[in-house]
Design a protein around this motif. Structure first.
Motif, PDB file in Angstrom:
ATOM      1  N   CYS A  64       0.837  -1.215   0.000  1.00 44.33           N
ATOM      2  CA  CYS A  64       0.000   0.000   0.000  1.00 44.33           C
ATOM      3  C   CYS A  64       0.866   1.257   0.000  1.00 44.33           C
ATOM      4  O   CYS A  64       0.573   2.229  -0.706  1.00 44.33           O
ATOM      5  CB  CYS A  64      -0.913  -0.010   1.221  1.00 44.33           C
ATOM      6  SG  CYS A  64      -2.225  -1.267   1.161  1.00 44.33           S
ATOM      7  N   VAL A  67       2.385   1.618  -3.577  1.00 45.57           N
ATOM      8  CA  VAL A  67       1.389   2.061  -4.557  1.00 45.57           C
ATOM      9  C   VAL A  67       1.033   3.528  -4.338  1.00 45.57           C
ATOM     10  O   VAL A  67       0.913   4.315  -5.278  1.00 45.57           O
ATOM     11  CB  VAL A  67       0.140   1.166  -4.493  1.00 45.57           C
ATOM     12  CG1 VAL A  67      -0.974   1.745  -5.372  1.00 45.57           C
ATOM     13  CG2 VAL A  67       0.478  -0.250  -4.923  1.00 45.57           C
ATOM     14  N   LEU A  68       0.866   3.919  -3.070  1.00 51.58           N
ATOM     15  CA  LEU A  68       0.542   5.323  -2.768  1.00 51.58           C
ATOM     16  C   LEU A  68       1.689   6.237  -3.174  1.00 51.58           C
ATOM     17  O   LEU A  68       1.471   7.342  -3.685  1.00 51.58           O
ATOM     18  CB  LEU A  68       0.248   5.460  -1.272  1.00 51.58           C
ATOM     19  CG  LEU A  68      -0.418   6.772  -0.838  1.00 51.58           C
ATOM     20  CD1 LEU A  68      -1.773   6.931  -1.504  1.00 51.58           C
ATOM     21  CD2 LEU A  68      -0.565   6.807   0.684  1.00 51.58           C
ATOM     22  N   THR A  71       1.584   6.746  -6.965  1.00 53.40           N
ATOM     23  CA  THR A  71       0.429   7.466  -7.505  1.00 53.40           C
ATOM     24  C   THR A  71       0.251   8.843  -6.880  1.00 53.40           C
ATOM     25  O   THR A  71      -0.715   9.523  -7.185  1.00 53.40           O
ATOM     26  CB  THR A  71      -0.862   6.660  -7.268  1.00 53.40           C
ATOM     27  OG1 THR A  71      -1.045   6.461  -5.862  1.00 53.40           O
ATOM     28  CG2 THR A  71      -0.797   5.337  -7.975  1.00 53.40           C
ATOM     29  N   ARG A  72       1.175   9.292  -6.045  1.00 55.62           N
ATOM     30  CA  ARG A  72       0.961  10.541  -5.315  1.00 55.62           C
ATOM     31  C   ARG A  72       1.002  11.771  -6.220  1.00 55.62           C
ATOM     32  O   ARG A  72       0.412  12.796  -5.888  1.00 55.62           O
ATOM     33  CB  ARG A  72       1.997  10.694  -4.216  1.00 55.62           C
ATOM     34  CG  ARG A  72       3.393  11.038  -4.699  1.00 55.62           C
ATOM     35  CD  ARG A  72       4.408  10.956  -3.572  1.00 55.62           C
ATOM     36  NE  ARG A  72       5.701  11.514  -3.941  1.00 55.62           N
ATOM     37  CZ  ARG A  72       6.599  10.918  -4.664  1.00 55.62           C
ATOM     38  NH1 ARG A  72       6.335   9.703  -5.126  1.00 55.62           N
ATOM     39  NH2 ARG A  72       7.753  11.490  -4.947  1.00 55.62           N
ATOM     40  N   THR A 106      -8.795   6.925  -5.606  1.00 56.53           N
ATOM     41  CA  THR A 106      -8.075   7.304  -4.393  1.00 56.53           C
ATOM     42  C   THR A 106      -8.814   6.770  -3.177  1.00 56.53           C
ATOM     43  O   THR A 106      -9.975   6.353  -3.260  1.00 56.53           O
ATOM     44  CB  THR A 106      -7.963   8.828  -4.268  1.00 56.53           C
ATOM     45  OG1 THR A 106      -9.269   9.376  -4.043  1.00 56.53           O
ATOM     46  CG2 THR A 106      -7.371   9.440  -5.528  1.00 56.53           C
ATOM     47  N   GLY A 107      -8.138   6.806  -2.055  1.00 55.32           N
ATOM     48  CA  GLY A 107      -8.800   6.503  -0.806  1.00 55.32           C
ATOM     49  C   GLY A 107      -9.359   7.781  -0.208  1.00 55.32           C
ATOM     50  O   GLY A 107      -9.693   8.739  -0.913  1.00 55.32           O
ATOM     51  N   ARG A 129     -13.796   8.758  -1.343  1.00 58.50           N
ATOM     52  CA  ARG A 129     -13.095   8.120  -2.467  1.00 58.50           C
ATOM     53  C   ARG A 129     -13.402   8.837  -3.777  1.00 58.50           C
ATOM     54  O   ARG A 129     -14.544   9.085  -4.122  1.00 58.50           O
ATOM     55  CB  ARG A 129     -13.530   6.661  -2.558  1.00 58.50           C
ATOM     56  CG  ARG A 129     -12.971   5.878  -3.723  1.00 58.50           C
ATOM     57  CD  ARG A 129     -13.478   4.447  -3.641  1.00 58.50           C
ATOM     58  NE  ARG A 129     -13.026   3.654  -4.759  1.00 58.50           N
ATOM     59  CZ  ARG A 129     -13.667   3.575  -5.926  1.00 58.50           C
ATOM     60  NH1 ARG A 129     -14.792   4.248  -6.108  1.00 58.50           N
ATOM     61  NH2 ARG A 129     -13.194   2.812  -6.904  1.00 58.50           N
ATOM     62  N   THR A 160      -4.578   8.788   1.412  1.00 53.06           N
ATOM     63  CA  THR A 160      -4.572   7.488   2.085  1.00 53.06           C
ATOM     64  C   THR A 160      -4.923   6.403   1.075  1.00 53.06           C
ATOM     65  O   THR A 160      -5.603   6.668   0.071  1.00 53.06           O
ATOM     66  CB  THR A 160      -5.597   7.454   3.237  1.00 53.06           C
ATOM     67  OG1 THR A 160      -6.919   7.627   2.701  1.00 53.06           O
ATOM     68  CG2 THR A 160      -5.316   8.543   4.249  1.00 53.06           C
ATOM     69  N   ASP A 161      -4.453   5.212   1.328  1.00 60.10           N
ATOM     70  CA  ASP A 161      -4.798   4.090   0.453  1.00 60.10           C
ATOM     71  C   ASP A 161      -6.181   3.558   0.833  1.00 60.10           C
ATOM     72  O   ASP A 161      -6.717   3.898   1.902  1.00 60.10           O
ATOM     73  CB  ASP A 161      -3.755   2.979   0.599  1.00 60.10           C
ATOM     74  CG  ASP A 161      -3.752   2.404   1.989  1.00 60.10           C
ATOM     75  OD1 ASP A 161      -4.363   1.339   2.204  1.00 60.10           O
ATOM     76  OD2 ASP A 161      -3.156   3.049   2.898  1.00 60.10           O
ATOM     77  N   CYS A 166      -1.636   3.606   4.956  1.00 56.99           N
ATOM     78  CA  CYS A 166      -0.580   4.610   4.803  1.00 56.99           C
ATOM     79  C   CYS A 166      -1.209   5.963   4.484  1.00 56.99           C
ATOM     80  O   CYS A 166      -2.256   6.043   3.825  1.00 56.99           O
ATOM     81  CB  CYS A 166       0.389   4.180   3.699  1.00 56.99           C
ATOM     82  SG  CYS A 166       1.796   5.294   3.472  1.00 56.99           S
ATOM     83  N   GLU A 167      -0.556   7.001   4.944  1.00 56.12           N
ATOM     84  CA  GLU A 167      -0.968   8.375   4.657  1.00 56.12           C
ATOM     85  C   GLU A 167       0.226   9.154   4.149  1.00 56.12           C
ATOM     86  O   GLU A 167       1.332   9.039   4.692  1.00 56.12           O
ATOM     87  CB  GLU A 167      -1.523   9.064   5.908  1.00 56.12           C
ATOM     88  CG  GLU A 167      -2.876   8.554   6.363  1.00 56.12           C
ATOM     89  CD  GLU A 167      -3.401   9.354   7.547  1.00 56.12           C
ATOM     90  OE1 GLU A 167      -2.641  10.197   8.056  1.00 56.12           O
ATOM     91  OE2 GLU A 167      -4.549   9.143   7.954  1.00 56.12           O
TER      92      GLU A 167
END
Length: 454
Positions: A64, A67-68, A71-72, A106-107, A129, A160-161, A166-167
């Motif tokens: 996670c 991936v975050l 994609t940030r 997104t989360g 989301r 966040t995922d 994760c943040e």
């Protein structure tokens, strides 16, 4: 992401990945710890199934975070002010827009904008989301009783995922500026001696600017009236020539603002200096609406706008643009460390500058004499004199002896001088100036010879 070679990009990716790992939430750290503990127990007990569970628990937050991290940079944000220039005490609305430009949803997102404390609390929004290619728009209001220029931003976004493992917090580099201009009051039409109206009623006329009509013949242009053909010039130049006609010249008005620190005591929205700034802004808007060419002049000798004929906002500049430029100047104007009005007098004495409207603070004998000499270079002069001591104590008592002496000196040389009591409405003081000007004209036998403006 900054440009660079492969090594630079690799170092930046490593740094970003480390930041993503440090952004693990309590849930993510718990999963990671549980996975490591399960893997150790599986190794000790020889349980392969428990090892698979442990690896799954440990790898999930790491995946996670990765991936975050990847994609940030695929989330964009923008800000829009409506309006970007507001009077003190009025509200402006800030619109925020978030776009998910990635192919993955997104989360949970937390959006936060940084604003100065004088505009209100820091706004925070929680966005659900956001689907791939989707957008979200939110807004908040800001308000300030103090004029000035206030930066808004940078915009911060907490990503966040979908599993909450994760943040990541990222800040956008762009920011906007909110300009809080002084309050203005609509002024009533009054008659003051010494100057004519702005358009059409002026005593002077001048040649129009390029592209307009003026006296010298010019070449024929498509759409010109054939009745304006100048046949003598046509025969002389061998081409069709038309007459240029005279256009009315805009009357001029100079608004002088005394910003000397020694002339103004006290601070805050209710101080004498803030009243003078708001009064100057009201006069500028009032005269522009009536077709005058105006300029803002301070005791430092700085004139706004600086372009145009003698620094006036005339036919070469749109009135709205000129008003915006002068209002932006008044939004951030502050006390000067000057001791006198000599530099402003040097600007005014260069020629007859039409109507002069001045906002004076405390005047000693020398500065009162300097202000008296300014009257000689203007077609009409109106002075609003503020006694700082009475404003500090909030007393509307009778004018003190020194202030009355300065007012008498200004009136003797032709100024329409008005004392401003604490907290006075500028519209009322403006009417008082009109009445005082009319009384002076009648007493001096000028009623039949002096023009008036409104």
């Amino acid at each position: 992401m900054a440009a660079g070679g492969p090594a630079a990009r690799a170092d930046e990716d490593k740094g970003g990945l480390r930041a993503a790992l440090t952004g693990l939430t309590t849930r993510g750290r718990s999963f990671l710890a549980a996975g490591v503990a399960a893997a150790i127990c599986a190794y000790v007990l020889g349980q392969s199934d428990l090892l698979r569970v442990g690896l799954f628990l440990a790898v999930l937050p790491l995946v996670c975070a990765y991936v975050l991290h990847r994609t940030r940079h695929r989330v964009s944000g923008s800000r829009r002010l409506a309006p970007s220039r507001v009077p003190a005490g009025s509200e402006a609305r800030v619109h925020l827009r978030m776009d998910n430009v990635s192919r993955l949803p997104t989360g949970l997102l937390m959006l936060q904008d940084r604003v100065p404390y004088v505009l209100g609390p820091r706004p925070r929004f929680v966005l659900d989301r956001v689907e791939a290619g989707g957008r979200r728009e939110v807004s908040y209001r800001v308000r300030s009783d103090l004029r000035g220029r206030y930066p808004l931003g940078p915009l911060q976004l907490r990503l966040t995922d979908p599993f909450g493992m994760c943040e990541l917090t990222r800040a956008f580099s762009a920011y906007d500026t909110l300009t809080v201009i002084p309050r203005t009051e609509p002024l009533p039409p009054v008659k003051l001696t010494g100057e004519s109206s702005g358009y059409g009623e002026g005593r002077q006329r001048s040649l129009a600017l390029a592209g307009e009509d003026d006296v010298i013949p010019r070449g024929y242009r498509h759409g010109d009236d054939l009745r304006r053909v100048h046949w003598r010039s046509t025969a002389r130049y061998g081409e069709l020539m038309v007459r240029r006609e005279e256009q009315p010249q805009r009357s001029r008005c100079t608004v002088l603002l005394d910003t000397r620190e020694i002339a103004h005591q006290g601070a805050g929205p209710d101080s004498a200096f803030e009243w003078a700034v708001s009064g100057a802004a009201s006069v500028l808007v009032h005269m522009l609406e009536r077709g005058f060419s105006v300029r803002l002049l301070t005791d430092t000798g700085n004139a706004v706008p600086s372009e145009g004929a003698g620094g006036f906002a005339g036919a070469t500049q749109e009135s709205a643009d000129a008003a915006g430029l002068m209002m932006d100047t008044l939004a951030v104007i502050d006390h000067s460390d000057g001791a006198g009005l000599s530099r402003a007098y040097d600007v005014i004495r260069s020629g007859n500058e039409g109507l002069l409207v001045a906002f004076f603070g405390d005047l000693d004998e020398e500065q009162a004499a300097m202000a008296a000499r300014m009257r000689q270079r203007s077609g009409g002069a109106v002075a609003f004199v503020l006694d700082s001591e009475s404003w500090m104590h909030g007393s509307a008592a009778a004018v003190s002896g020194p202030v009355e002496k300065r007012l008498r000196l200004l009136r003797e040389v032709g100024w329409t001088a008005v004392s401003v009591p604490p907290g006075a409405s500028f519209a009322d003081v403006w009417r008082q100036a009109g009445s005082a000007s009319l009384s002076s004209a009648v007493a001096g036998g000028l009623t039949g010879t002096s023009g008036g403006w409104s």
